[in-house]
Design an enzyme around this catalytic site. Structure first.
Site, PDB file in Angstrom:
ATOM      1  N   LEU A 209      36.644  17.653  24.155  1.00 15.81           N
ATOM      2  CA  LEU A 209      38.085  17.921  24.175  1.00 15.81           C
ATOM      3  C   LEU A 209      38.700  17.652  25.550  1.00 15.81           C
ATOM      4  O   LEU A 209      37.995  17.648  26.564  1.00 15.81           O
ATOM      5  CB  LEU A 209      38.334  19.394  23.825  1.00 15.81           C
ATOM      6  N   SER A 210      40.000  17.504  25.571  1.00 19.44           N
ATOM      7  CA  SER A 210      40.709  17.434  26.839  1.00 19.44           C
ATOM      8  C   SER A 210      40.472  18.745  27.591  1.00 19.44           C
ATOM      9  O   SER A 210      40.635  19.830  27.024  1.00 19.44           O
ATOM     10  CB  SER A 210      42.205  17.236  26.582  1.00 19.44           C
TER      11      SER A 210
ATOM     12  N   SER B 257      37.125  10.357  22.849  1.00 16.22           N
ATOM     13  CA  SER B 257      36.434   9.676  21.734  1.00 16.22           C
ATOM     14  C   SER B 257      36.156  10.627  20.574  1.00 16.22           C
ATOM     15  O   SER B 257      35.008  11.008  20.327  1.00 16.22           O
ATOM     16  CB  SER B 257      35.164   8.954  22.200  1.00 16.22           C
TER      17      SER B 257
ATOM     18  N   THR C 256      35.676  14.359  33.075  1.00 18.17           N
ATOM     19  CA  THR C 256      35.984  13.701  34.354  1.00 18.17           C
ATOM     20  C   THR C 256      35.345  14.457  35.518  1.00 18.17           C
ATOM     21  O   THR C 256      34.799  13.845  36.448  1.00 18.17           O
ATOM     22  CB  THR C 256      37.512  13.602  34.540  1.00 18.17           C
TER      23      THR C 256
HETATM   24  N1  LIG Z   1      31.015  23.379  33.891  1.00 22.50           N
HETATM   25  C1  LIG Z   1      32.147  22.717  34.056  1.00 22.50           C
HETATM   26  N2  LIG Z   1      32.126  21.391  33.951  1.00 22.50           N
HETATM   27  C2  LIG Z   1      33.254  20.692  34.111  1.00 22.50           C
HETATM   28  N3  LIG Z   1      34.465  21.237  34.350  1.00 22.50           N
HETATM   29  C3  LIG Z   1      34.533  22.569  34.460  1.00 22.50           C
HETATM   30  C4  LIG Z   1      33.378  23.367  34.309  1.00 22.50           C
HETATM   31  N4  LIG Z   1      33.749  24.648  34.455  1.00 22.50           N
HETATM   32  C5  LIG Z   1      35.058  24.633  34.680  1.00 22.50           C
HETATM   33  N5  LIG Z   1      35.551  23.399  34.707  1.00 22.50           N
HETATM   34  C6  LIG Z   1      36.934  23.028  34.932  1.00 22.50           C
HETATM   35  O1  LIG Z   1      37.429  22.502  33.697  1.00 22.50           O
HETATM   36  C7  LIG Z   1      38.368  21.458  33.963  1.00 22.50           C
HETATM   37  C8  LIG Z   1      37.913  20.198  33.274  1.00 22.50           C
HETATM   38  O2  LIG Z   1      38.891  19.199  33.423  1.00 22.50           O
HETATM   39  P1  LIG Z   1      38.583  17.639  33.289  1.00 22.50           P
HETATM   40  O3  LIG Z   1      39.786  16.926  33.795  1.00 22.50           O
HETATM   41  O4  LIG Z   1      37.261  17.318  33.883  1.00 22.50           O
HETATM   42  O5  LIG Z   1      38.481  17.497  31.697  1.00 22.50           O
HETATM   43  P2  LIG Z   1      38.381  16.171  30.826  1.00 22.50           P
HETATM   44  O6  LIG Z   1      37.323  16.463  29.825  1.00 22.50           O
HETATM   45  O7  LIG Z   1      38.201  14.984  31.691  1.00 22.50           O
HETATM   46  O8  LIG Z   1      39.780  16.144  30.092  1.00 22.50           O
HETATM   47  P3  LIG Z   1      40.700  14.896  29.635  1.00 22.50           P
HETATM   48  O9  LIG Z   1      40.148  14.428  28.312  1.00 22.50           O
HETATM   49  O10 LIG Z   1      42.064  15.472  29.479  1.00 22.50           O
HETATM   50  O11 LIG Z   1      40.628  13.852  30.707  1.00 22.50           O
HETATM   51  C9  LIG Z   1      38.443  21.304  35.485  1.00 22.50           C
HETATM   52  O12 LIG Z   1      39.548  22.052  35.950  1.00 22.50           O
HETATM   53  C10 LIG Z   1      37.138  21.925  35.948  1.00 22.50           C
HETATM   54  O13 LIG Z   1      37.229  22.436  37.254  1.00 22.50           O
HETATM   55 MG   LIG Z   2      39.336  13.289  32.044  1.00 20.31          MG
END
Ligand SMILES: Nc1ncnc2c1ncn2[C@@H]1O[C@H](COP(=O)(O)OP(=O)(O)OP(=O)(O)O)[C@@H](O)[C@H]1O
Ligand SMILES: [Mg+2]
Length: 180
Positions: free
Chosen positions: A14-15, A87, A20
């Site tokens: 999920l987002s 995805s 990232t």
């Molecule tokens: N174990 C963890 N791993 C990754 N992120 C974490 C974790 N615990 C907390 N977080 C926090 O969760 C958030 C994840 O955001 P991130 O932008 O990486 O998500 P994403 O999956 O890339 O979303 P999107 O699909 O919108 O790009 C960040 O603020 C990060 O600091």
């Molecule tokens: Mg991302």
């Protein structure tokens, strides 16, 4: 030193699940080891390779197929790739898996909608709830969890560094990279 073994770490989740954030940790670690590496992050891809595409099922599928196409070109030439896009559809991820058979590593960034919504890193969940954004994955659009991912990183229960380490350990154990 570089192993010259191509593979694709294919994040799905999920987002706000952490794709990232964990990717950034992996980039530091892998580049630090002298590896070649390319990243295809959903946000970046949508600004160039997939510019103009929206969020209908058809456009999402096209976006993911493009990412898979490029990941395949690179990984079959020995360049490790990390893809970090939601995805959401299992069938298209499975297409990517077929295409890159043997060097496709599905990584499920697992966190509940509730957790991702609390994090709301980009403020998108609030917009999805208010209806300002339509077709938002997990809120008003489907997300199909992987059934047999190679790796599950539980981002509610561990920090990004720990998740990255789990992935590096997997790559070492399976011989995709040499042990440091
Ligand atoms: N174990 C963890 N791993 C990754 N992120 C974490 C974790 N615990 C907390 N977080 C926090 O969760 C958030 C994840 O955001 P991130 O932008 O990486 O998500 P994403 O999956 O890339 O979303 P999107 O699909 O919108 O790009 C960040 O603020 C990060 O600091
Ligand atoms: Mg991302």
């Amino acid at each position: 030193m570089a192993d010259d073994k191509g593979f694709t770490l294919w994040f799905t989740g999920l987002s706000g699940a952490g794709k990232t954030t964990i990717t950034n940790e992996l980039v530091k670690e892998l580049l630090g080891r002298g590896s070649k590496l390319e990243v295809l992050d959903g946000d970046v891809v949508r600004e160039n390779l997939s510019k103009g595409l929206g969020f209908s099922k058809e456009d999402r599928d096209t976006n993911v197929r493009r990412i898979a196409f490029v990941a395949n070109l690179l990984s079959r030439n020995g360049v490790p790739v990390i893809t970090a896009a939601i995805s959401p559809y299992r069938a298209i991820r499975d297409e990517a898996r077929q295409m890159m058979d043997g060097r496709f590593i599905e990584v499920f960034a697992k966190a509940s909608v509730e957790t991702c919504e609390q994090r709301d890193v980009k403020g998108l969940y609030a917009k999805a709830r208010s209806g300002e954004i339509k077709e938002f994955t997990g809120v008003s659009d489907p997300y199909e969890e992987p059934e047999n991912p190679e790796i599950v990183v539980e981002t509610e229960n561990q920090g990004p560094e720990e998740s990255a380490k789990q992935i590096i350990d997997y790559l070492e154990d399976k011989g995709f990279i040499s042990k440091s």
